[in-house]
Design an enzyme around this catalytic site. Structure first.
Site, PDB file in Angstrom:
ATOM      1  N   LYS A  16       0.805  -1.110  -0.170  1.00 49.87           N
ATOM      2  CA  LYS A  16      -0.036  -0.135   0.106  1.00 49.87           C
ATOM      3  C   LYS A  16       1.026   1.242  -0.060  1.00 49.87           C
ATOM      4  O   LYS A  16       0.482   2.328  -0.561  1.00 49.87           O
ATOM      5  CB  LYS A  16      -0.877   0.084   1.274  1.00 49.87           C
ATOM      6  CG  LYS A  16      -1.982  -0.998   1.128  1.00 49.87           C
ATOM      7  CD  LYS A  16      -2.848  -1.210   2.427  1.00 49.87           C
ATOM      8  CE  LYS A  16      -3.932  -2.112   2.563  1.00 49.87           C
ATOM      9  NZ  LYS A  16      -4.613  -2.410   3.699  1.00 49.87           N
ATOM     10  N   ASP A  26       4.784 -12.631 -53.915  1.00 47.77           N
ATOM     11  CA  ASP A  26       3.590 -13.359 -54.445  1.00 47.77           C
ATOM     12  C   ASP A  26       3.902 -13.811 -55.584  1.00 47.77           C
ATOM     13  O   ASP A  26       4.035 -13.051 -56.728  1.00 47.77           O
ATOM     14  CB  ASP A  26       2.388 -12.467 -54.419  1.00 47.77           C
ATOM     15  CG  ASP A  26       0.982 -13.617 -55.106  1.00 47.77           C
ATOM     16  OD1 ASP A  26       1.070 -14.742 -54.651  1.00 47.77           O
ATOM     17  OD2 ASP A  26       0.355 -12.889 -55.668  1.00 47.77           O
ATOM     18  N   GLY A  49       1.361 -24.459 -55.213  1.00 47.69           N
ATOM     19  CA  GLY A  49       1.932 -25.778 -55.249  1.00 47.69           C
ATOM     20  C   GLY A  49       2.136 -26.307 -53.731  1.00 47.69           C
ATOM     21  O   GLY A  49       1.410 -25.453 -52.714  1.00 47.69           O
ATOM     22  N   ASP A  95      -0.375 -20.452 -51.486  1.00 48.14           N
ATOM     23  CA  ASP A  95      -1.021 -19.270 -51.569  1.00 48.14           C
ATOM     24  C   ASP A  95      -2.287 -19.241 -51.123  1.00 48.14           C
ATOM     25  O   ASP A  95      -2.976 -18.314 -50.494  1.00 48.14           O
ATOM     26  CB  ASP A  95      -1.465 -18.800 -53.039  1.00 48.14           C
ATOM     27  CG  ASP A  95      -1.805 -20.037 -53.926  1.00 48.14           C
ATOM     28  OD1 ASP A  95      -1.861 -20.913 -53.417  1.00 48.14           O
ATOM     29  OD2 ASP A  95      -1.737 -19.890 -55.127  1.00 48.14           O
ATOM     30  N   HIS A 123      -9.352 -30.037 -53.991  1.00 48.80           N
ATOM     31  CA  HIS A 123      -9.141 -31.464 -54.484  1.00 48.80           C
ATOM     32  C   HIS A 123      -9.790 -32.587 -53.593  1.00 48.80           C
ATOM     33  O   HIS A 123      -9.690 -33.686 -53.335  1.00 48.80           O
ATOM     34  CB  HIS A 123      -7.445 -31.981 -54.572  1.00 48.80           C
ATOM     35  CG  HIS A 123      -7.163 -31.102 -55.468  1.00 48.80           C
ATOM     36  ND1 HIS A 123      -7.202 -31.205 -57.006  1.00 48.80           N
ATOM     37  CD2 HIS A 123      -6.128 -30.096 -55.393  1.00 48.80           C
ATOM     38  CE1 HIS A 123      -6.509 -30.142 -57.536  1.00 48.80           C
ATOM     39  NE2 HIS A 123      -5.741 -29.649 -56.479  1.00 48.80           N
TER      40      HIS A 123
END
Length: 720
Positions: free
Chosen positions: A282, A415, A478, A519, A571
């Site tokens: 305190k 990218d 990929g 990506d 896929h």
């Protein structure tokens, strides 16, 4: 001359102290006054939280310093809320007139910006008692500003600590001749006593024998009365960050302002008083507090002692929130104004803990008291109290803020698509500061050479943009091993791009750490940091473009899988006998719903004479695309509509499989086909998913560059 000195009346000074903080500033002056009994008479009035047990009954330290207390005024109305503060001021105004009338001082010495000081100054001004105000002219970010400046307008003389404070006082119409630039009186004591040989004994007395110099933290956070709930939230976040940081910490209780009770409840709810890494107090004597601040690894909170006293020792300070906004600070202070997260405060601790900065003398040089005593001698009690006015210009206060540091920290991102190679700079907030684009070369050597060349050119541009590059993030098509930054398998659109190590050549050329992912995963990372997935624990991102891709976030983490093919959403097989997919299989989502699949069906319908509708603008030289298929369907072409319905169903069924497997709470669509697929997918989920998954929302991403932003997030999340 000797007879004149004997006849000269001693100046009767009343020092009023309200709390532990202002006494640390007033005590050196009181000692100076007491040492000159032939020139000054000293009266001491104690009020405010000095007399409250919960705040340490700190009037005892005044008695221990051998000062006679003439009056003790119980002026605090408990409650620690706004109303209690107002009632405390009112109670003080009721009790003070009698005391001041009895003492009848020539000058009342008042410190700072507390509500008690406002009551003192108001009472004295109305009773025609001259007021000397300490530490006027300073600026902070709370109601303390209003009180401090109100006391300034009531005061007749001013002792300020900094050149800027003096300029502020002059700009507030105060007479330059009644302003003394003395420095902070507490510096007189702290600069003379911080080199004690027994400082480690003092520190160990409070924190235990195992504590080491520069390896503990001092925390002192007070409520902000203009935004109590937010300051309580910041207090909780600070405690969470300190728990995570796991260093021995001395925590002082907050002051008596509105909100302090709630802050103590937060502290107790988190078990701080029982945590062996924390010592809560305190009150701590100022001479002990000096040793703690001087030798701490860091000080954190919003106390003015952090921006004032700590600078004298070069102790690193983290100032949280708005309470000290505008105060002059040394380079040792890192401001976290928008302290809205545990991570930001923890990051500030990482930046500041253990650093030693040059000692700052912004607030004093240790000679304030002699200047103040000399100033008191010059006061002419026969002089009228009327003020004069002038308005000089005032400089703005500059300070170092963590948000600026985080803003300039940036990522260099790459990218690599089937057609183009893009290199950009992305800052911490997700803004693309610069973007360069070149055609993607067809062979590996030329491609890698161009990547490095574009990166170096973009890094040169980063200097002019004031962007500090932390690392390189790369998004590519990929299957990618992100741990090794190796492209394992490429898409058909990017040639000579299998079994490629990207980290080694790029890192060696740029001397920066490198991160790589595909990506689809980058799109999910972008949504997690900058997009609709921010703060969402489980979600799926689906890219609907030339192909179909995406990424899965579970428990806030991106899922890669054992062979790095998790998230290959395009896929997922939805038919045993479906059309052939680019992966070599049949019946994949991508074979039905990708841009290439829709283009294939559009060409088939066109060859059969079933595509063109009246009103459709189709030039002979123009290649047939998915856009023609969608346009025909919108114009009522039943064959085109049937193709799109099958594509939407395939995509929807595939997503339902994901919902039933990973159970996300959100599906985010991005890519050129997102707008078209959003509504049909939502309907298919509502019709075909399990009841528990039917409420999952399908939303369209608002990010324009998910690949770049996702690549940036890898750098910004792991390099900071």
């Amino acid at each position: 001359m000797e007879q004149q000195n004997q006849c000269k009346k001693k100046l009767r000074l009343c020092v009023a102290t309200c709390n532990r903080a202002d006494y640390s500033k007033l005590a050196p002056i009181m000692f100076g006054i007491k040492a000159l009994p032939d020139e000054f008479e000293l009266d001491v009035v104690v009020l405010g939280s000095h007399l409250i047990d919960d705040y340490g009954n700190t009037f005892h330290m005044i008695e221990q310093d051998d000062f006679d207390i003439d009056f003790k005024l119980h002026t605090i109305v408990r409650g620690e809320d706004e109303a209690a503060m107002v009632e405390s001021v009112g109670l003080a105004l009721i009790k003070l007139p009698d005391v001041l009338q009895r003492l009848h001082p020539d000058i009342l010495i008042v410190h700072g910006d507390r509500f008690d000081a406002l009551a003192l100054a108001t009472a004295a001004a109305l009773m025609n008692i001259r007021i000397l105000h300490l530490e006027g002219g300073e600026v902070s970010g709370t109601i303390d500003d209003l009180i401090r400046h109100a006391v300034t307008k009531l005061a007749h003389y001013h002792v300020c600590c900094t050149h800027m404070a003096k300029q502020h006082l002059i700009a507030m119409c105060e007479n330059d001749s009644r302003i003394l630039l003395a420095g902070c009186p507490s510096y007189d004591k702290l600069l003379s006593s911080n080199h004690r040989d027994d400082y480690m004994d003092i520190i160990k007395e409070w924190l235990g024998n195992h504590v080491q110099e520069d390896d503990y933290i001092v925390a002192l956070q007070h409520p902000v009365t203009t935004d109590i709930q937010h300051s309580i939230k910041i207090y909780g976040l600070m405690l969470d960050a300190l728990i995570s940081f796991n260093k021995k910490t001395l925590i002082l209780f907050p002051n008596i302002d509105a909100g302090s009770k709630e802050m103590v409840r937060v502290m107790r709810k988190k078990g701080i008083e029982q945590n062996p890494m924390f010592q809560t107090v305190k009150h701590i004597p100022f001479n002990h507090f000096i040793q703690f601040v001087a030798h701490a690894g860091c000080m954190i909170g919003n106390s003015s002692s952090g921006v004032r006293e700590a600078g004298a020792f070069g102790t690193p300070v983290i100032n949280l929130g708005s309470r000290q906004t505008g105060r002059e600070t040394g380079e040792n202070v890192l401001h976290v104004q928008d302290a809205d997260s545990h991570d930001k405060i923890y990051h500030a601790l990482e930046l500041q803990f253990g650093i030693r900065y040059p000692c700052s003398k912004i607030y004093g040089d240790g000679n304030a008291v002699p200047r103040i005593l000399k100033f008191l001698r010059t006061i002419d009690l026969d002089e009228p109290l009327q003020k004069t006015f002038c308005f000089p210009p005032v400089k703005d206060c500059l300070f170092k803020d963590i948000d600026h540091i985080l803003e300039t920290q940036s990522a260099l991102v790459i990218d690599l698509g089937g057609t183009n190679l893009r290199v950009a700079i992305v800052c911490m907030k997700g803004n693309i500061m610069k973007k360069n684009t070149q055609p993607n070369p067809k062979n590996f050597e030329e491609r890698l050479e161009l990547i490095i060349k574009m990166c170096k050119e973009t890094m040169q541009e980063a200097v002019s943009l004031n962007c500090r590059i932390l690392g390189v993030g790369m998004s590519t098509g990929g299957r990618v091993n992100p741990k090794e930054c190796v492209v394992l398998e490429s898409t058909k659109l990017i040639q000579e791009w299998a079994s490629v190590d990207l980290r080694t050549p790029i890192s060696n050329a740029l001397n920066l750490p490198v991160w790589v992912d595909n990506d689809g995963n980058c799109a999910a990372l972008a949504e997690r940091k900058f997009g609709l997935g921010k703060g969402v624990e489980n979600f799926v991102t689906v890219i609907t473009g030339t192909g179909i891709g995406g990424g899965i976030i579970l428990h806030y983490e991106l899922i890669h899988g054992s062979t790095f093919c998790a998230g290959e959403l395009g896929h997922i097989m939805v038919s045993l006998e479906g059309p052939e997919c680019s992966c070599g299989s049949h019946g994949c989502i991508e074979a039905y719903a990708s841009g290439m699949a829709l283009q294939r069906e559009a060409k088939r319908l066109h060859a059969e004479g079933l595509l063109k509708m009246d009103g459709m603008d189709m030039k002979r030289s123009e290649p047939i695309t998915a856009a023609h298929l969608i346009s025909a369907a919108k114009m009522g072409n039943s064959s085109a509509a049937a193709v799109l319905k099958k594509a939407s169903t395939a995509l929807g069924v595939g997503i339902i499989n994901i919902l039933h497997t990973t159970n996300p709470s959100l599906v985010i669509l991005s890519g050129v086909l997102a707008s078209y697929y959003q509504e049909p997918m939502q309907q298919i989920i509502s019709d075909r998913a399990l009841v528990s998954a039917q409420s999952v929302k399908v939303v369209k991403s608002h990010l324009e560059e998910p690949a770049l932003l996702g690549a940036a997030s890898m750098v910004l999340d792991y390099a900071t």
